[in-house]
Design an enzyme around this catalytic site. Structure first.
Site: not given
Ligand code: PLP
Length: 379
Positions: A46, A98, A170, A195
């Site tokens: 962990r 998101y 992000d 992604k």
């Molecule tokens: N940030 C963005 C821009 C995203 O598009 C996403 C998911 O689509 C996330 C964060 C969250 O990621 P996760 O689906 O891996 O939890």
């Protein structure tokens, strides 16, 4: 070392002596101690694991940060970063985010006593006007999901530094291959590693990259305490995915440019939001602050009927949530990624029944255009 080389040889650390070219998967929950009070550097997975550590060191190098922490998902990374803050702290965040981040901030962070202003962070004066004595951080996505708004990271960083705020970016859509927020002044970089970094639509992951020891120590303490760590096998999938990040991103972007230009000629497509089009309002900023435009396109069709026909008739392109992988995916933001956001907020951003989002993969661009052309013509 160039970026392409770092993708393959980012971490030089060797954790075994066999000469294995591929990093071994240390599928072990725990590690034996050589003696009382002694450690090999690994105690319990962990907290740390050699496969995950290799991945983290690679990501830190790619983003130009001091430390990178690998989480089980992107949301786990954002959720853990939010634990750095206290009840009463105020955040300024993009108003186009998101949907999962929007949900986290509204349903969890607010319950925990944080307050928010959501603004269009492309407009620096709007950010500035929201700064209060208790403001602690600015959270941006650039380009945003799904409307592709761009924020000038360097300009926001000047403002956050002046006001002693943490700038969190992000960077999921562009990855460090095209955009490196820490070099532009950001303090924390977030990724949904699910992604482009993973790149194959086969695993979930997340990252938080930081550039100072104090934040790294605080975040690692929260990480070991709350436990949203990436498993050794998923870490290995990410290491493998990242080896081809540069060539995937190049091909995905090349395809996206062709598709966005083709979309612009289609009668049933009323607007194309792609930051690589010179007609995009933030084209100049995108060009200045990154080395590429990525492969995410959102587009508005003439009616809800056309949107639904596209979603139901595509076969090569798959109607599925997520983005960034080698397979091209089409998403209906209103019902999927942004389905939990109140309708008035969606309407205000133009996220409606006519808006679709395309994550362009590495198939032949012509095959993708042929498919979209076929479904638009009702064949
Ligand atoms: N940030 C963005 C821009 C995203 O598009 C996403 C998911 O689509 C996330 C964060 C969250 O990621 P996760 O689906 O891996 O939890």
């Amino acid at each position: 070392m160039d970026f392409d080389t770092l993708c393959i040889h980012g971490s030089k650390e060797k954790y075994d002596t066999t000469g294995a070219v591929s990093v071994p998967i240390f599928q072990s929950a725990t590690f034996a101690h050589p003696g009382v009070g002694e450690s090999t550097g690994f105690d319990y997975s962990r907290q740390q694991n050699p496969t995950r550590e290799h991945l983290e060191k690679t990501i830190a190098k790619l983003e130009g940060g001091l430390d990178a922490i690998a989480f089980s998902t992107g949301m786990a990374a954002i959720g853990t970063v939010m634990e750095l803050f206290r009840p009463g702290d105020h955040f300024i965040a993009s108003d186009d985010l998101y949907g999962g981040s929007y949900r986290l901030f509204h349903e969890i962070s607010m319950k925990n006593g944080l307050t928010f202003d959501f603004v269009n962070t492309s407009d620096l004066s709007l950010i500035e006007s929201c700064i209060q004595p208790n403001t602690k951080a600015v959270f941006i996505e650039t380009p945003t999901n799904p409307m592709m708004q761009v924020t000038d990271i360097e300009a926001v960083a000047r403002l956050t530094k002046k006001n002693n705020l943490v700038l969190i970016v992000d960077n999921t859509f562009l990855t460090p291959y095209f955009q490196q927020p820490i070099k532009l002044g950001a303090d924390i970089v977030i990724h949904s590693g699910t992604k482009y970094l993973g790149g194959h639509n086969d695993t979930l992951a997340g990252f938080a990259v930081v550039n100072d020891q104090e934040t790294s120590d605080r975040l690692r303490f929260i990480y070991k305490t709350t436990g949203a760590c990436l498993s050794p096998f998923d870490s290995w999938l990410l290491i493998r995915g990242i080896k081809t990040l540069a060539i995937r991103m190049d091909k995905q972007q090349e395809n996206a440019e062709k598709i966005a230009n083709w979309m612009n000629t289609q009668k049933k497509i009323k607007a194309v939001h792609y930051v690589g089009l010179s007609s995009h309002p933030d084209y100049a900023i995108s060009k200045r602050q990154g080395s590429g435009f990525g492969a995410m396109i959102s587009f508005e069709v003439d009616s809800e009927k056309t949107a639904k026909e596209i979603l139901e008739r595509v076969t090569l392109i798959q109607y599925a949530e997520s983005l960034g992988g080698v397979e091209t995916l089409i998403t209906y933001p209103m019902l999927q990624t942004h389905g939990d956001i109140p309708k008035e907020d969606l309407d205000a951003k133009g996220i409606n029944e006519c808006l679709l989002r395309l994550s362009v993969g590495i198939e032949s661009a012509q095959d993708l255009i042929n498919e979209l052309s076929r479904v638009l013509e009702g064949e």
